[in-house]
Design an enzyme around this catalytic site. Structure first.
Site, mmCIF file in Angstrom:
data_model
loop_
_atom_site.group_PDB
_atom_site.id
_atom_site.type_symbol
_atom_site.label_atom_id
_atom_site.label_comp_id
_atom_site.label_asym_id
_atom_site.label_seq_id
_atom_site.Cartn_x
_atom_site.Cartn_y
_atom_site.Cartn_z
ATOM 1 N N GLY A 103 -7.078 -36.122 -21.601
ATOM 2 C CA GLY A 103 -7.341 -36.454 -23.103
ATOM 3 C C GLY A 103 -8.725 -36.109 -23.471
ATOM 4 O O GLY A 103 -9.422 -35.268 -22.716
ATOM 5 N N MET A 133 -18.366 -27.066 -21.182
ATOM 6 C CA MET A 133 -17.592 -28.212 -21.748
ATOM 7 C C MET A 133 -17.216 -29.351 -20.904
ATOM 8 O O MET A 133 -16.296 -28.766 -19.986
ATOM 9 C CB MET A 133 -16.664 -27.350 -22.733
ATOM 10 C CG MET A 133 -17.309 -26.802 -23.903
ATOM 11 S SD MET A 133 -15.933 -26.079 -25.038
ATOM 12 C CE MET A 133 -17.139 -25.414 -26.389
ATOM 13 N N SER A 158 -15.527 -33.497 -21.422
ATOM 14 C CA SER A 158 -15.040 -34.539 -22.029
ATOM 15 C C SER A 158 -16.359 -35.815 -21.806
ATOM 16 O O SER A 158 -16.756 -36.464 -23.025
ATOM 17 C CB SER A 158 -13.777 -35.398 -21.615
ATOM 18 O OG SER A 158 -12.741 -34.417 -21.981
ATOM 19 N N ARG A 159 -17.035 -35.817 -20.617
ATOM 20 C CA ARG A 159 -18.112 -36.372 -20.353
ATOM 21 C C ARG A 159 -19.250 -36.212 -21.150
ATOM 22 O O ARG A 159 -20.364 -36.753 -21.040
ATOM 23 C CB ARG A 159 -18.381 -36.733 -18.880
ATOM 24 C CG ARG A 159 -17.152 -37.583 -18.245
ATOM 25 C CD ARG A 159 -17.525 -37.917 -16.727
ATOM 26 N NE ARG A 159 -16.441 -38.684 -16.314
ATOM 27 C CZ ARG A 159 -15.507 -38.377 -15.702
ATOM 28 N NH1 ARG A 159 -15.107 -37.048 -15.356
ATOM 29 N NH2 ARG A 159 -14.693 -39.213 -15.020
ATOM 30 N N VAL A 182 -15.132 -22.829 -19.993
ATOM 31 C CA VAL A 182 -15.644 -22.671 -21.524
ATOM 32 C C VAL A 182 -17.028 -23.367 -21.533
ATOM 33 O O VAL A 182 -17.238 -24.419 -21.164
ATOM 34 C CB VAL A 182 -14.606 -23.239 -22.306
ATOM 35 C CG1 VAL A 182 -15.056 -22.893 -23.857
ATOM 36 C CG2 VAL A 182 -13.387 -22.135 -22.116
ATOM 37 N N ASP A 195 -12.581 -27.458 -26.373
ATOM 38 C CA ASP A 195 -12.291 -26.005 -26.340
ATOM 39 C C ASP A 195 -11.836 -25.280 -25.079
ATOM 40 O O ASP A 195 -11.286 -24.521 -24.921
ATOM 41 C CB ASP A 195 -13.364 -24.966 -26.998
ATOM 42 C CG ASP A 195 -13.214 -25.281 -28.526
ATOM 43 O OD1 ASP A 195 -12.249 -25.833 -29.111
ATOM 44 O OD2 ASP A 195 -14.327 -24.797 -29.161
ATOM 45 N N GLY A 228 -8.622 -25.967 -15.185
ATOM 46 C CA GLY A 228 -10.209 -25.140 -15.572
ATOM 47 C C GLY A 228 -10.744 -25.067 -14.154
ATOM 48 O O GLY A 228 -10.906 -26.031 -13.416
ATOM 49 N N LEU A 250 -9.844 -34.165 -25.537
ATOM 50 C CA LEU A 250 -9.646 -32.572 -25.702
ATOM 51 C C LEU A 250 -10.886 -31.848 -26.428
ATOM 52 O O LEU A 250 -11.321 -32.175 -27.286
ATOM 53 C CB LEU A 250 -8.463 -32.140 -26.098
ATOM 54 C CG LEU A 250 -6.892 -32.751 -25.525
ATOM 55 C CD1 LEU A 250 -5.795 -32.092 -26.167
ATOM 56 C CD2 LEU A 250 -6.731 -32.680 -24.156
ATOM 57 N N HIS A 286 -10.175 -27.239 -22.754
ATOM 58 C CA HIS A 286 -8.820 -27.653 -22.850
ATOM 59 C C HIS A 286 -7.948 -26.679 -23.504
ATOM 60 O O HIS A 286 -6.623 -26.207 -23.108
ATOM 61 C CB HIS A 286 -8.438 -29.012 -23.213
ATOM 62 C CG HIS A 286 -9.091 -30.143 -22.365
ATOM 63 N ND1 HIS A 286 -10.039 -30.823 -22.743
ATOM 64 C CD2 HIS A 286 -9.096 -30.565 -21.188
ATOM 65 C CE1 HIS A 286 -10.321 -31.784 -21.911
ATOM 66 N NE2 HIS A 286 -9.750 -31.497 -20.963
#
Length: 283
Positions: free
Chosen positions: A35, A189, A191-192, A181, A39, A152, A37, A41
């Site tokens: 989750g 990129m 999430s953290r 990305v 770009d 990724g 999310l 992802h």
């Protein structure tokens, strides 16, 4: 307005949904996520849609890949935003189990990974990590039975470990790695990245800049040991606590002495404040 994807939260509902997706011999791609999310992802989802006729995205924050001192409790959870993005991307199914579904009270099995891909990088600094990753990914493959799964390449060692596991266990899943990305300033990129303060965010692209400079110098024939030492020094001087900055064979992850030893990947992991960032680049 885009149609929201179907959502499965129990194994029976997942199986029913997959039976529907597989009607008329449809192929299925799986994009495993935790989750939050972004770009990166969504790039996986776009590739998935090119590789298969139906796309399943799993959203599960996996507790077994976090050590007790790590950020399981605070890991970003952005369900509504995630679902809006997946609807826009026209994902077919979201698999969103809870911890009890994935790890019932009597759960007693783990997948342990060995071999060259356990190369003294993430496995050295997070010894719990790959056992948790391999186990949850193995379960996701068994539950969803995808034809292809997309990962990724930011988590490059993870990509190699999962590829090896799928091959060794004859899982029948084709593993596809998707390039990193990046933000406009080069930061990978993640999430953290949401944890970074404004000051830390301004410094974070240093990792990518150092790797780009190191890769250029290596292609120009500079000594590998000198280049890597210079890069490590720059990272530390920028305020990072460095876990590793290493040159490895891009396929086996074995250490290399020069770029003549084969395709080379530079990999870095470092903390700025309490946020740990990882990145990599090909030479």
């Amino acid at each position: 307005m885009p149609r929201a994807p179907a959502i499965a939260r129990t194994l029976p509902s997942l199986r029913r949904a997959l039976e529907g997706l597989r009607a008329r011999r449809a192929t299925v791609a799986l994009v495993p996520t935790m989750g939050a999310l972004h770009d990166g992802h969504l790039a996986l989802v776009r590739q998935a849609k090119r590789r298969a006729s139906k796309v399943v995205v799993s959203i599960f924050v996996n507790p077994t890949q976090f050590a007790p001192h790590e950020d399981f409790g605070s890991y970003p959870r952005t369900w509504k935003a995630d679902m809006a993005k997946l609807a826009e991307a026209r994902v077919d199914l979201v698999w969103n189990p809870d911890v009890g579904t994935m790890y019932p009270p009597d759960f007693a099995t783990r997948i342990l990974t060995e071999g060259p891909a356990m190369a003294g990088l993430e496995d050295r600094f997070r010894p719990h990590f790959f056992g948790g990753v391999a186990t949850v990914v193995g379960k996701l493959f068994a539950q969803c039975r995808p034809d292809v799964a997309l990962f990724g390449q930011k988590d490059y060692q993870q990509f190699k470990v999962v590829t090896r596991m799928a091959t060794d266990l004859d899982l029948g899943v084709k593993i596809i790695g998707v390039p990193i990305v990046r933000e406009r300033d080069g930061l990978a990129m993640s999430s953290r990245n949401a944890y970074l303060s404004a000051e830390q965010r301004a410094v974070a692209p240093t990792l990518h800049r150092v790797m780009k400079d190191a890769a250029k110098r290596l292609r120009n024939g500079d000594d590998l040991e000198t280049v890597m030492a210079d890069g490590a020094g720059t990272i530390v001087d920028a305020g990072f606590a460095l876990d590793y900055f290493e040159a490895r064979h891009a396929e086996t992850l074995a250490p290399v002495r020069s770029i003549k030893d084969g395709p080379v990947r530079l990999l870095v992991a470092a903390k700025i404040g309490t946020t740990r960032l990882i990145d990599n680049i090909g030479v």
